[in-house]
Design an enzyme around this catalytic site. Sequence first.
Site, PDB file in Angstrom:
ATOM      1  N   GLU A  38       0.822  -1.216   0.000  1.00  0.00           N
ATOM      2  CA  GLU A  38       0.000   0.000   0.000  1.00  0.00           C
ATOM      3  C   GLU A  38       0.855   1.264   0.000  1.00  0.00           C
ATOM      4  O   GLU A  38       0.779   2.094   0.929  1.00  0.00           O
ATOM      5  CB  GLU A  38      -0.964  -0.021   1.187  1.00  0.00           C
ATOM      6  CG  GLU A  38      -1.941  -1.192   1.096  1.00  0.00           C
ATOM      7  CD  GLU A  38      -2.982  -1.231   2.190  1.00  0.00           C
ATOM      8  OE1 GLU A  38      -2.892  -0.424   3.139  1.00  0.00           O
ATOM      9  OE2 GLU A  38      -3.888  -2.082   2.110  1.00  0.00           O
ATOM     10  N   GLU A  70      -4.745  -8.515  -0.966  1.00  0.00           N
ATOM     11  CA  GLU A  70      -5.581  -8.491   0.228  1.00  0.00           C
ATOM     12  C   GLU A  70      -7.015  -8.273  -0.207  1.00  0.00           C
ATOM     13  O   GLU A  70      -7.282  -7.475  -1.112  1.00  0.00           O
ATOM     14  CB  GLU A  70      -5.188  -7.350   1.181  1.00  0.00           C
ATOM     15  CG  GLU A  70      -3.819  -7.451   1.809  1.00  0.00           C
ATOM     16  CD  GLU A  70      -3.525  -6.267   2.738  1.00  0.00           C
ATOM     17  OE1 GLU A  70      -4.491  -5.558   3.133  1.00  0.00           O
ATOM     18  OE2 GLU A  70      -2.351  -6.044   3.059  1.00  0.00           O
TER      19      GLU A  70
END
Length: 570
Positions: free
Chosen positions: A183, A303
């Site tokens: 991220e 994810e």
Amino acid sequence: MRRPAWTSLTALAAALALTTTVVAPASAGTAPQAGPRPAAVDPASEVVAEMQPGWNLGNTLDAVGADETAWGNPRVTEDLLRAVEDAGFQSVRIPVTLGQHSGPAPTYTIDPAVLDRVEEVVDQALDADLSVLLDLHHDSWMWTNQMPTRHDEVLAQFTATWEQLAERFRDHPRTLLFESINEPQFAGTSGDEQSYALLHELNAAFHEVVRSSGGGNADRVLVLPTLHTNADQGRLDALVATFEELDDPNLAATFHYYGYWPFSVNVAGGTRFDAAAQADLTGTFARVRDTFVARGIPVILGEYGLLGFDRHTGTIEQGEKLKFFEALGHQARTTGVTTMLWDNGQHLSRTAFTWSDPALFAHIRSSWTRRSGTASTDQVFVRPGAVAAQTVTLNPNGQTFKGLYLDGKKLKAGTDFTLAGDALTLPAALLTRLVGSGEHGTRAVLEVRFSKGLPWRVELVSADTPVLQDATGTTDAFAVPTVFRGDRLATMEARYLDGTNAGPHSWTSFKEYDVTFAPDTAAGTIVLRPAFFAEVTDGAPVVLTFHFWSGETVTYTVVRNGTAVTGTVG
């Protein structure tokens, strides 16, 4: 279990190549020369496909603290990783956070004991027949995000970190993949374009470091994220430009998906997996397909889940939750995306190896191979003494209806139920027989069976309008005494007397489930959290409207005066 390598034609060719010798034609004065033919490697797309499905070892080696137990999970064991494989997973993503274990410039030496432990867990996963995606995790917000203002220092530490990881794992098998950074985000940039440029610089440095380290890293599959690991079109396009510049066939892309935000956390009335939530899901996978898959770039959904799961899996109503995961599995499978379930300990017990929500995991697992039928709801509320026929709309998802069952016994069409198209009607006679005037709560569970996939369960619930009571308390501890009478709380609105919205997220009257309010049926209360009162005007009455899944609504008024709170019915 993972299929044997020889079931892959590519792998079979590679295995044969390892034992084949090449004999050069003899010529005058030259002896025949023999030597091993270089082994072929599976395409990156095949490596990634064989990782489907995957699981995340979350909140463990990535935990910020003294060691892997700092965020409440136990030390990783071989038994845990074998339990993951036994559950049907083919790969594990292992997030690690290393900045806290790194020394000062210029070497940024990682604590050898930490590297040893990371390697031990990686090896345990490989020994359990799991592919591994090793991911540099919370470093993204702990120090790499400072790249706009500390460019040279961040790049030097990032490079040194991956130099050490590349050296440590250079001789590991190709079933170990590296992901550059989790991220990625950058603080204080001028906008997306600068952020894209900085991320490209990190990904390019990662690529150069790993490839130049040689050994197995020469053709190891490297996984590159989009900015914020987000699937907006601009993010995808920026990463495609990086792929084109690097021009390396052993690369894969990654993104994360936690659903349509109002649904994912249950805010702004997002209680259902409705058309908006469905469009967000299908649109995301369509963009990923058109941008990456169509170009031959393998993709890993590194994810996925629902953001409300960070608190507990009950934030989203059970049936709506199951519909989301069934649809996500279908989208990923038909798009050709490898999925890796995020689990920070809330799904699979790290010690008992049991699933906290077996029905949820059953739908996740089933979605890896097929669709399952669902319906408009998994709960039908019946008011004792006023029983009326009710209709549930089926969503067969390509399957055919096979029957309606109660306790394993097939019910009679035309008598116990009627089916017109996808409209399944439960007549008053059936509901009276099963629910009648008995005590509140679930009285029976019907099972809708389809031609393939999992059955859909429908609870028949006896319920009356909930009853609230006056109360006093404080902003730190306030609960509305509630007799639920079998009903279930869906959401809560909060408005001042003039109709304007009250509490957090002032752009909507519907507050966030569990963050601002939460039902406690065992205690007979609806708790109002400190976070709700923190953004309520002192002395101003707030009218709360509680929406229940039966369709009932009940109003309640609260007034905060300093830290004191009073609540009254109506």
